[in-house]
Enzyme design. Structure first.
Site: not given
Length: 281
Positions: A180, A190, A236
């Protein structure tokens, strides 16, 4: 080679991710990458860092986290404070030599076992892309340093000069988190802040911790005609930054029942790296 124009770099393709059932050989978990990053960064989100804290920051600047784990520099220039450009053009791409994109790196402050976790995450990324992580040499002016700092964070895209990726030993040394943060350094934001996110999810601002709403601000992105990806390691979790245990992100499609739980890069994360850097053009 076709030119690519960027505002913020973000790519995604919708497909089912092929991921292991556990993080590092342990029990099955539904904990999201961002849940773990959020926990590791809990005490950092309101903190500003001086130049001495963030070695890659420009002299005379302070740095702070945005979007939960993206480090940005703020430079006080004659009394004017402004955010440094995080990744607003093709200049934040890493250099391509022939058919390979070279990312010089070094790893400091980790044990042999911890280094192997980082190295394995890089090796996996290399296996499906043209990204090649090479040991930093004295002649490299732009490079990544993996540090055992406080929290999990990275800069967005290649910065001029050396830049850091922080992987706190207790909380960040997992394959999904390492990948990530590397993807941030390669230029990816994101997933749920891309420009078309409102066509795919609903952000329940009433459930977000006060003062953390800016982590859900839509970014200006060029999505390169790719679909929203719920399976991306950059997405997320459903309850990210929740103040009351209720969902902060709700998919518009009832067919989406789980997201944000990737334990490594999805097939589409690999594909979008290849598209961004034109690996097979």
């Amino acid at each position: 080679m076709m030119p690519i124009i960027f505002t913020v770099l973000l790519l995604s393709i919708t497909a089912v991710s092929s991921v292991p059932k556990d993080r590092n050989g342990g029990e099955e978990t539904n904990t999201s990458t961002l849940d773990n990053i959020e926990q590791a960064n809990a005490n950092l989100l309101s903190k500003q860092f001086s130049t001495s804290d963030i070695h890659s920051a420009p002299a005379g600047s302070i740095s702070h986290l945005t979007y939960g784990d993206i480090m940005t520099d703020i430079i006080d220039d004659d009394g004017i404070v402004s955010n440094a450009v995080p990744c607003t053009s093709g200049s934040c791409l890493w250099n391509k030599t022939g058919n390979e994109v070279l990312v010089p790196y070094r790893i400091t402050g980790f044990s042999g076992r911890e280094k192997r976790i980082i190295q394995n995450a890089m090796n996996d990324l290399e296996s499906g892309t043209c990204i090649r992580f090479v040991r930093k040499s004295k002649s490299d002016s732009s490079f990544v340093t993996f540090i055992s700092g406080t929290g999990c964070w990275s800069y967005l895209g290649r910065q001029e000069g050396g830049q850091q990726i922080s992987l706190q030993k207790n909380g960040c040394l997992f394959k999904d988190i390492v990948q990530h943060e590397i993807l941030h350094a390669l230029g990816y934001h994101h997933e749920q802040v891309r420009s078309d996110r409102d066509d795919n999810v609903i952000i329940n601002f009433e459930n977000i911790i006060s003062g953390r709403e800016n982590n859900f601000a839509i970014a200006t992105t060029n999505n390169l005609d790719t679909d929203y990806d719920f399976n991306s390691v950059m997405h997320y979790g459903q309850f990210a930054f929740s103040k009351n245990g209720l969902a902060t992100i709700t998919p518009i499609s009832s067919a989406v029942t789980e997201f944000g739980t990737a334990t490594e890069m999805s097939a589409n994360d690999f594909l979008r790296v290849n598209r961004l850097y034109q690996c097979f053009s």
